[in-house]
Design a protein around this motif. Structure first.
Motif, PDB file in Angstrom:
ATOM      1  N   ASN A   2       0.822  -1.194   0.000  1.00 15.65           N
ATOM      2  CA  ASN A   2       0.000   0.000   0.000  1.00 15.65           C
ATOM      3  C   ASN A   2       0.863   1.253   0.000  1.00 15.65           C
ATOM      4  O   ASN A   2       2.061   1.232   0.276  1.00 15.65           O
ATOM      5  N   GLY A 241      -7.182  -8.340   5.854  1.00 21.62           N
ATOM      6  CA  GLY A 241      -6.585  -7.156   5.257  1.00 21.62           C
ATOM      7  C   GLY A 241      -5.820  -7.452   3.988  1.00 21.62           C
ATOM      8  O   GLY A 241      -5.820  -6.644   3.044  1.00 21.62           O
ATOM      9  N   ARG A 242      -5.166  -8.596   3.939  1.00 24.89           N
ATOM     10  CA  ARG A 242      -4.427  -8.967   2.724  1.00 24.89           C
ATOM     11  C   ARG A 242      -5.371  -9.189   1.550  1.00 24.89           C
ATOM     12  O   ARG A 242      -5.095  -8.772   0.418  1.00 24.89           O
ATOM     13  N   GLU A 244      -8.319  -7.825   1.301  1.00 19.91           N
ATOM     14  CA  GLU A 244      -8.863  -6.508   1.012  1.00 19.91           C
ATOM     15  C   GLU A 244      -7.888  -5.677   0.183  1.00 19.91           C
ATOM     16  O   GLU A 244      -8.285  -4.958  -0.735  1.00 19.91           O
ATOM     17  N   SER A 245      -6.607  -5.767   0.498  1.00 18.74           N
ATOM     18  CA  SER A 245      -5.587  -5.004  -0.236  1.00 18.74           C
ATOM     19  C   SER A 245      -5.543  -5.402  -1.706  1.00 18.74           C
ATOM     20  O   SER A 245      -5.175  -4.590  -2.567  1.00 18.74           O
ATOM     21  N   LYS A 246      -5.902  -6.647  -1.993  1.00 18.67           N
ATOM     22  CA  LYS A 246      -5.907  -7.132  -3.371  1.00 18.67           C
ATOM     23  C   LYS A 246      -7.296  -7.024  -4.003  1.00 18.67           C
ATOM     24  O   LYS A 246      -7.488  -7.449  -5.152  1.00 18.67           O
ATOM     25  N   LEU A 306      -0.490  -5.041   8.796  1.00 19.71           N
ATOM     26  CA  LEU A 306      -1.866  -4.652   9.105  1.00 19.71           C
ATOM     27  C   LEU A 306      -2.289  -5.149  10.486  1.00 19.71           C
ATOM     28  O   LEU A 306      -3.394  -5.664  10.668  1.00 19.71           O
ATOM     29  N   GLN A 319      -5.948   1.724   6.913  1.00 17.52           N
ATOM     30  CA  GLN A 319      -6.727   0.563   6.483  1.00 17.52           C
ATOM     31  C   GLN A 319      -7.279  -0.197   7.682  1.00 17.52           C
ATOM     32  O   GLN A 319      -8.425  -0.663   7.660  1.00 17.52           O
TER      33      GLN A 319
END
Length: 353
Positions: A2, A241-242, A244-246, A306, A319
């Motif tokens: 990010n 979170g991982r 979501e990041s993708k 995260l 985030q």
């Protein structure tokens, strides 16, 4: 990666302060330990169960700032503990860094950690996130919470970890295997909060409610929820979170359990570290641990994965903040860790594999 992390890494030590806030006056290189540290080689050796990309940016920044060389070896916590024990007094390791309080407690019980008394660490790390005798200190917090498919189930249908054992969740629950320490620590926290009998009942209910056999990891469990194999699972939030990041989270959402006034709050675990029994550079190792707990380092250390900082003066990255506020369980983690064996026994007896 990010944009926040990119910004921190591009700017190195200068922006590290900006990302983490002003450096606390009492972090790293205290005069009282500085003279002793001068007698040691300017080096620290770390055995880390935390992966390289989550530690190297911190270590590089620390070396640039202090001139102290950091050598590290990464592996799973179990093999690192075996290695420490087999090396004995000849080990080069100064610090053991692990990803769960259960591993830290086991390392303490195996006699490979030494107590470390530090006013800086005691000020930066809340009491429930460190060992009472100083054998280990939390460096990041990880929340183990519920993730659900918002197309199939509504927040009003969920409430607590314990409620997942109720008949309403029959055939709707997915879980990670009991062989992994994260769920062992969750069950250990149930023992501390609810007692043995209630925990047996809850774990047995979870097993009865499983839609499919337990998964090898949290990501696989979430993907099963997303695919409709089940409606809800229990995971560490950074795995969510991982995804979501993708942009792969789809209809998955986070639910914070046990939030009523008379309830415990969300189970929190730690990634933490301790000084090894046979450390060759104990003063430099102490200074590094103090710096990792400081406002200067905490947001980067937690933000890279995260997670949540342990230092109350530091906020999570944006985030993580966006997932919403919640009440966290503040039970002492050394009490939770001490119930690991009983937790495994309960899970085995319930047929939770």
């Amino acid at each position: 990666m990010n944009n926040w992390v990119k910004g921190c890494l591009l700017a190195g030590t200068v922006l590290l302060t900006a990302c983490g806030g002003e450096q606390a006056a009492n972090t790293t290189a205290e005069k009282k330990s500085g003279d002793d540290a001068q007698a040691e080689a300017k080096e620290v050796v770390v055995y880390s169960a935390r992966k390289e990309h989550l530690i190297k940016p911190l270590f590089d920044a620390y070396t640039e700032q202090t001139g102290v060389k950091i050598t590290y070896i990464t592996d799973k916590a179990g093999p690192l503990l075996v290695r420490l024990k087999s090396e004995g007094a000849s080990t080069p390791a100064d610090i053991l860094l692990t990803t769960d309080v259960g591993f830290l407690w086991k390392a303490q019980q195996e006699g490979v950690l030494a107590p470390l008394q530090s006013e800086v660490l005691s000020a930066n790390v809340p009491a429930h996130l460190r060992d009472k005798s100083g054998y280990w200190y939390g460096l990041t917090q990880r929340a183990r919470t519920l993730v659900y498919n918002s197309d199939n189930i509504q927040p009003a249908q969920m409430s607590t970890y314990e409620a997942l054992a109720e008949p309403a969740f029959k055939g709707k629950l997915c879980l990670r295997t009991s062989k992994k320490v994260y769920n062992q620590s969750l069950v250990a926290s149930l023992i501390v909060n609810d007692g043995m009998d209630k925990t047996r009942e809850v774990v047995g209910g979870w097993v009865n409610n499983l839609a499919v056999a337990p998964f090898a990891n949290d990501t696989a469990a979430m993907k099963a929820v997303l695919a409709g194999q089940c409606d809800v699972t229990v995971v560490n939030t950074y795995y969510y979170g991982r995804l979501e990041s993708k942009g792969e989270q789809g209809a998955l959402k986070i639910f914070w359990p046990n939030q009523a006034e008379d309830q415990r709050g969300v189970h929190m675990n730690i990634s933490g570290a301790g000084l090894t029994q046979h450390a060759k550079h104990p003063k430099h190792a102490q200074a590094l641990l103090e710096w990792l707990s400081s406002t200067q380092a905490q947001q980067l250390l937690a933000g890279l994965n995260l997670e949540f900082p342990v230092n109350p003066a530091v906020s999570p990255v944006d985030q993580v903040v966006a997932w919403g506020s919640f009440k966290a369980d503040d039970v002492a983690l050394d009490d939770v860790a001490a119930k690991q064996r009983e937790a495994v026994q309960i899970m085995d007896a319930a047929g939770y594999r």
